[in-house]
Design an enzyme around this catalytic site. Structure first.
Site, PDB file in Angstrom:
ATOM      1  N   SER A 197     -47.554  -1.989  24.202  1.00  0.00           N
ATOM      2  CA  SER A 197     -47.350  -1.720  22.771  1.00  0.00           C
ATOM      3  C   SER A 197     -45.878  -1.795  22.449  1.00  0.00           C
ATOM      4  O   SER A 197     -45.030  -1.503  23.309  1.00  0.00           O
ATOM      5  CB  SER A 197     -47.861  -0.319  22.432  1.00  0.00           C
ATOM      6  OG  SER A 197     -47.420   0.067  21.153  1.00  0.00           O
ATOM      7  N   TYR A 205     -48.933   8.792  24.065  1.00  0.00           N
ATOM      8  CA  TYR A 205     -49.327   7.374  24.062  1.00  0.00           C
ATOM      9  C   TYR A 205     -48.154   6.487  24.492  1.00  0.00           C
ATOM     10  O   TYR A 205     -48.315   5.595  25.338  1.00  0.00           O
ATOM     11  CB  TYR A 205     -49.790   7.014  22.650  1.00  0.00           C
ATOM     12  CG  TYR A 205     -50.133   5.564  22.423  1.00  0.00           C
ATOM     13  CD1 TYR A 205     -51.363   5.043  22.821  1.00  0.00           C
ATOM     14  CD2 TYR A 205     -49.230   4.703  21.787  1.00  0.00           C
ATOM     15  CE1 TYR A 205     -51.686   3.710  22.593  1.00  0.00           C
ATOM     16  CE2 TYR A 205     -49.540   3.368  21.552  1.00  0.00           C
ATOM     17  CZ  TYR A 205     -50.772   2.880  21.958  1.00  0.00           C
ATOM     18  OH  TYR A 205     -51.076   1.557  21.730  1.00  0.00           O
TER      19      TYR A 205
END
Ligand code: NAD
Ligand code: MG
Length: 286
Positions: A175, A188
């Site tokens: 990401s 995350y």
């Protein structure tokens, strides 16, 4: 491709495609396959929906058979299977939890026995829970991020390795948050950065075996993860997703698929340990 997204939320993670307003686009109707993956066998975790479905449909159009691992979204998985079969390719659906090493071993064995081998592994299944304050993150929520996003990638890759031959490709969905950070996604972000370390170290280890290991770092993409993770905290944040990118919009899964084709195919034969940034123009130091 700019779309208008109304504020919305899904109260359960993983989210589902059918509740998204508007529905997402997973492959452009005019995307032409040219046999880049003819005869290849791919396993994609989280391939039922979102970015994983986009990778699956692009792989199929390029000539690959595809096994899909997903947690529980049977309707999304069946629709992905229908679309893969419409491309004339074989598909295997494997529901289960990638945080279990036993399940990951079984998923790989099922793929190999039903498709006749394994050439491409896409580690893509992930969870994301939003929290604006570190002290609000419970042990369980922290651990779930680690179990799915880190352990899941490790277990699947370890199980796959004994089947992967020279020319195989391992691709992990990381990401932009691994590079830019995200103040509401500390757990995350931690896992997405770990996936980068995993990718870089494993690329070095497997170079000799001619197995390539790379990552894709998406920016904001219109998938069920958005309403299912941001929605319960702030439905308006879902509507605003991507507006601060240089392109001023969220990306469609269809804009991710070709990056996976590139990394899976011989087109990237001299590329390993690298990250493709598909993020609407955000410049990051990586
Ligand atoms: P998605 O909800 O469509 O896909 C995530 C998938 O993970 C689900 O389909 C679900 O079946 C699977 N999954 C979740 N927990 C699982 C478990 N325990 N076992 C097996 N499967 C499990 O959303 P997406 O956005 O396409 O997410 C795919 C990947 O992309 C994730 O790794 C996510 O972190 C990453 N990503 C997404 C964005 C974005 O903007 N959507 C941005 C950067 C990175
Ligand atoms: Mg899903």
């Amino acid at each position: 491709m700019a779309i208008t997204i109304p504020p919305q939320s899904q109260d359960h993670q993983p989210g589902v495609e059918g509740k998204m307003k508007p529905l997402a686009i997973h492959i452009r109707p005019d995307y032409k396959g040219s046999g880049k993956l003819n005869g290849k066998k791919a396993l994609i975790t989280g391939g039922d929906s979102g970015i994983g479905r986009a990778a699956a449909l692009h792989f199929a159009r390029e000539g690959a058979d595809v096994a899909i691992v997903y947690l529980e979204e049977h309707e999304d998985a069946k629709e992905t299977a229908r679309l893969i079969e419409a491309e004339g390719r074989k598909v295997v659906l494997i529901p289960g939890d990638v945080s279990s090493s036993t399940f990951c071993n079984e998923a790989v064995e099922k793929t190999v026995s039903q498709l006749g081998g394994l050439d491409v592994l896409v580690n893509n299944a992930g969870v994301q829970y939003v929290s604006n304050d570190l002290t609000d993150i419970t042990d369980e929520v922290w651990q779930r991020h680690m179990d799915v996003n880190i352990n899941g990638y490790f277990y699947m890759t370890r199980a796959a390795l004994k089947h992967l031959k020279a020319g195989a490709s391992i691709i992990s969905t990381s990401s932009i948050n691994a590079f830019a950070g995200n103040k509401s996604l500390v757990a995350y972000t931690t896992t997405k950065a770990a996936e980068m370390g995993f990718t870089r170290a494993l690329a070095l280890q497997l170079a000799e075996k001619k197995i390539r290991v790379n990552a894709v770092a998406p920016g904001p993409i219109w998938t069920p993860l958005q309403p299912a993770s941001w929605g319960p905290v702030d439905p308006q944040a879902v509507a605003d997703m991507g507006k601060s990118t240089p392109m001023g919009r969220i990306g469609e899964p269809s804009e991710m698929g070709p990056a996976y084709v590139y990394l899976a195919s011989e087109d990237s034969s001299y590329v390993t340990g690298q990250t493709l940034h598909v993020n609407g123009g955000m410049i990051i130091n990586g």
